[in-house]
Each structure stands twice: as structure tokens, then as C-alpha cells.
Scaffold this motif. Structure first.
Motif, PDB file in Angstrom:
ATOM      1  N   ASN A  10      92.779  19.191  55.947  1.00 42.04           N
ATOM      2  CA  ASN A  10      91.459  19.267  55.334  1.00 42.04           C
ATOM      3  C   ASN A  10      91.570  19.515  53.839  1.00 42.04           C
ATOM      4  O   ASN A  10      92.344  20.362  53.405  1.00 42.04           O
ATOM      5  CB  ASN A  10      90.649  20.421  55.950  1.00 42.04           C
ATOM      6  CG  ASN A  10      90.479  20.240  57.422  1.00 42.04           C
ATOM      7  OD1 ASN A  10      90.110  19.173  57.879  1.00 42.04           O
ATOM      8  ND2 ASN A  10      90.786  21.276  58.174  1.00 42.04           N
ATOM      9  N   THR A  35      87.260  34.508  58.933  1.00 41.94           N
ATOM     10  CA  THR A  35      88.322  34.196  57.982  1.00 41.94           C
ATOM     11  C   THR A  35      88.196  35.141  56.785  1.00 41.94           C
ATOM     12  O   THR A  35      87.255  35.941  56.711  1.00 41.94           O
ATOM     13  CB  THR A  35      88.246  32.730  57.493  1.00 41.94           C
ATOM     14  OG1 THR A  35      87.046  32.538  56.752  1.00 41.94           O
ATOM     15  CG2 THR A  35      88.326  31.746  58.654  1.00 41.94           C
ATOM     16  N   ASP A  61      84.087  23.495  61.120  1.00 40.14           N
ATOM     17  CA  ASP A  61      84.493  24.787  60.572  1.00 40.14           C
ATOM     18  C   ASP A  61      83.263  25.675  60.434  1.00 40.14           C
ATOM     19  O   ASP A  61      82.509  25.561  59.472  1.00 40.14           O
ATOM     20  CB  ASP A  61      85.187  24.587  59.219  1.00 40.14           C
ATOM     21  CG  ASP A  61      85.956  25.809  58.774  1.00 40.14           C
ATOM     22  OD1 ASP A  61      86.228  26.687  59.607  1.00 40.14           O
ATOM     23  OD2 ASP A  61      86.297  25.877  57.583  1.00 40.14           O
ATOM     24  N   HIS A  76      92.649  32.365  58.366  1.00 41.50           N
ATOM     25  CA  HIS A  76      92.018  32.854  59.586  1.00 41.50           C
ATOM     26  C   HIS A  76      92.438  34.294  59.865  1.00 41.50           C
ATOM     27  O   HIS A  76      93.544  34.700  59.514  1.00 41.50           O
ATOM     28  CB  HIS A  76      92.425  31.987  60.779  1.00 41.50           C
ATOM     29  CG  HIS A  76      91.851  30.621  60.728  1.00 41.50           C
ATOM     30  ND1 HIS A  76      92.470  29.581  60.076  1.00 41.50           N
ATOM     31  CD2 HIS A  76      90.697  30.115  61.239  1.00 41.50           C
ATOM     32  CE1 HIS A  76      91.730  28.488  60.198  1.00 41.50           C
ATOM     33  NE2 HIS A  76      90.645  28.782  60.892  1.00 41.50           N
ATOM     34  N   TYR A  88      86.421  17.692  62.929  1.00 40.59           N
ATOM     35  CA  TYR A  88      86.861  19.053  62.609  1.00 40.59           C
ATOM     36  C   TYR A  88      85.634  19.846  62.179  1.00 40.59           C
ATOM     37  O   TYR A  88      84.993  19.511  61.179  1.00 40.59           O
ATOM     38  CB  TYR A  88      87.894  19.002  61.482  1.00 40.59           C
ATOM     39  CG  TYR A  88      88.578  20.308  61.165  1.00 40.59           C
ATOM     40  CD1 TYR A  88      89.852  20.571  61.654  1.00 40.59           C
ATOM     41  CD2 TYR A  88      87.975  21.259  60.348  1.00 40.59           C
ATOM     42  CE1 TYR A  88      90.505  21.755  61.340  1.00 40.59           C
ATOM     43  CE2 TYR A  88      88.620  22.440  60.042  1.00 40.59           C
ATOM     44  CZ  TYR A  88      89.882  22.682  60.537  1.00 40.59           C
ATOM     45  OH  TYR A  88      90.518  23.859  60.227  1.00 40.59           O
ATOM     46  N   HIS A 102      88.384  24.597  66.108  1.00 40.30           N
ATOM     47  CA  HIS A 102      87.859  23.596  65.172  1.00 40.30           C
ATOM     48  C   HIS A 102      87.408  22.306  65.853  1.00 40.30           C
ATOM     49  O   HIS A 102      86.547  21.602  65.325  1.00 40.30           O
ATOM     50  CB  HIS A 102      88.879  23.334  64.072  1.00 40.30           C
ATOM     51  CG  HIS A 102      89.026  24.515  63.167  1.00 40.30           C
ATOM     52  ND1 HIS A 102      88.022  24.950  62.334  1.00 40.30           N
ATOM     53  CD2 HIS A 102      90.048  25.391  62.997  1.00 40.30           C
ATOM     54  CE1 HIS A 102      88.420  26.019  61.678  1.00 40.30           C
ATOM     55  NE2 HIS A 102      89.639  26.316  62.066  1.00 40.30           N
ATOM     56  N   GLU A 127      82.331  29.490  60.177  1.00 34.48           N
ATOM     57  CA  GLU A 127      83.006  30.758  59.968  1.00 34.48           C
ATOM     58  C   GLU A 127      82.146  31.803  59.274  1.00 34.48           C
ATOM     59  O   GLU A 127      81.247  31.485  58.512  1.00 34.48           O
ATOM     60  CB  GLU A 127      84.294  30.552  59.170  1.00 34.48           C
ATOM     61  CG  GLU A 127      84.096  29.960  57.807  1.00 34.48           C
ATOM     62  CD  GLU A 127      85.415  29.653  57.096  1.00 34.48           C
ATOM     63  OE1 GLU A 127      85.528  30.033  55.918  1.00 34.48           O
ATOM     64  OE2 GLU A 127      86.300  29.037  57.711  1.00 34.48           O
TER      65      GLU A 127
END
Length: 182
Positions: free
Chosen positions: A57, A34, A116, A69, A114, A26, A118
């Protein structure tokens, strides 16, 4: 306790051939996999988790029933079963999951510290009456569970989108459910 290791993907979703710790994933915005699981009761209501107020978050926001995850070397069905058990106290078998779709999500959070990025597999599961009545929120992850029909959710999302974690592809699927029910 060792940090969770996650398999890294190339931006096209193919395996990159290595794993990294969750923090590095991250911090650098590495692509990874995920799962999202949408849990329904027998009447078609959806359970949303209220994310813990302690979460890094999106604290206190309403989110998918459960998500998480995929640990390095694991697959999405096993990860979904693990997350159902950990976050909701629900024990299911992989074959109980209905696979819906794969989607991508890119998000920058926490003052751009951060990242993310995915690919996520989305599943639907139907809870028994007993399971629905005895959900157990995982401390530090989930503060509460909120039940809504798809229509109630879509109405609430339209009025107060800031109450929900942003999952446009998942929400489009819920909207399609609502359209089919009319």
C-alpha cells in the motif's frame, strides 16, 4: 513465521473480544488499533518516512515518521516503541512519547481489495542530534527519511498532495503547530 495477530474492535472502538491475522483484518475491513509517531529534531523539523517501493500500500509515498499495528494483547505505547526501533533504529522509553490524540481512519486501497479501518493513537517524540543523524530505515518498510519544517511540509502538501499518504487529522495537527509558531 506466524502472521501477526491483531485485536479486533467494534466500529465504536470498543474491544470486540477476539483477534485475527493481519491478512484477514484487511481483507474484511475489521476495525483495529494502530499507532502513528511523529518524530521531530531539536529545531522543530519533522522526519517523514518514504515508504518502501516494495510496500503493498502506498509505495514510495511520504508518510508519518513511523507507524504500525498494535499486536494482540499489546498497548499503543509499547507498539510505538517497537515501531521506532524497527522502522527507524531509534530506541526510546515509553515515557519519552508525548501522547497527542486518538483518531479514526477508513480507507479502501488496492482496487478495493484492502480495507483499512483503524483507530490510531498519535504520539510525538523528539530525537537527539545523534538519533536524528543516524536513522536506519527498515528494509522492505522504509526506503528513506526526508526532513521538513511544518511550513515546508504544508507547502509541499498543498502543491503535491499525491506525494503523501493521506492523514487529514494528523496534517490538521501539523497545521496547528505552524499557526502556533507564527
Amino acid at each position: 513465521m506466524a502472521e501477526e495477530m491483531i485485536d479486533i474492535l467494534n466500529s465504536d472502538g470498543t474491544p470486540a473480544g477476539y483477534s485475527r491475522g493481519r491478512t484477514e483484518v484487511h481483507a474484511k475491513g475489521l476495525w483495529h488499533r494502530t499507532v502513528h509517531i511523529w518524530a521531530f529534531d531539536k529545531n522543530g523539523r519533522i522526519v517523514f518516512q518514504q515508504r518502501s517501493h516494495l510496500k503493498e500500500n502506498n509505495p514510495n509515498l511520504l508518510d508519518t515518521s513511523c507507524a504500525g499495528h498494535i499486536t494482540a494483547g499489546d498497548n499503543s505505547r509499547n507498539a510505538a516503541i517497537r515501531e521506532l526501533s524497527e522502522e527507524m533504529g531509534v530506541h526510546k522509553r515509553p515515557e519519552d512519547l508525548e501522547y497527542l490524540f486518538e483518531a479514526t481512519h477508513e480507507n479502501v486501497l488496492n482496487n478495493k481489495t484492502y480495507f483499512d479501518n483503524e483507530y490510531y493513537d498519535t504520539y510525538k517524540i523528539t530525537l537527539s542530534d545523534d538519533e536524528a543523524a543516524h536513522l536506519v530505515p527498515q528494509p522492505g518498510e522504509v526506503d528513506d527519511f526526508i526532513w521538513m519544517t511544518p511550513a515546508e511540509f504544508l507547502e509541499e502538501l498543498a502543491k503535491l498532495p499525491e506525494k503523501f499518504v493521506s492523514h487529514p487529522k494528523d496534517y490538521a495537527w501539523i497545521k496547528s503547530l505552524q499557526i502556533m509558531q507564527k
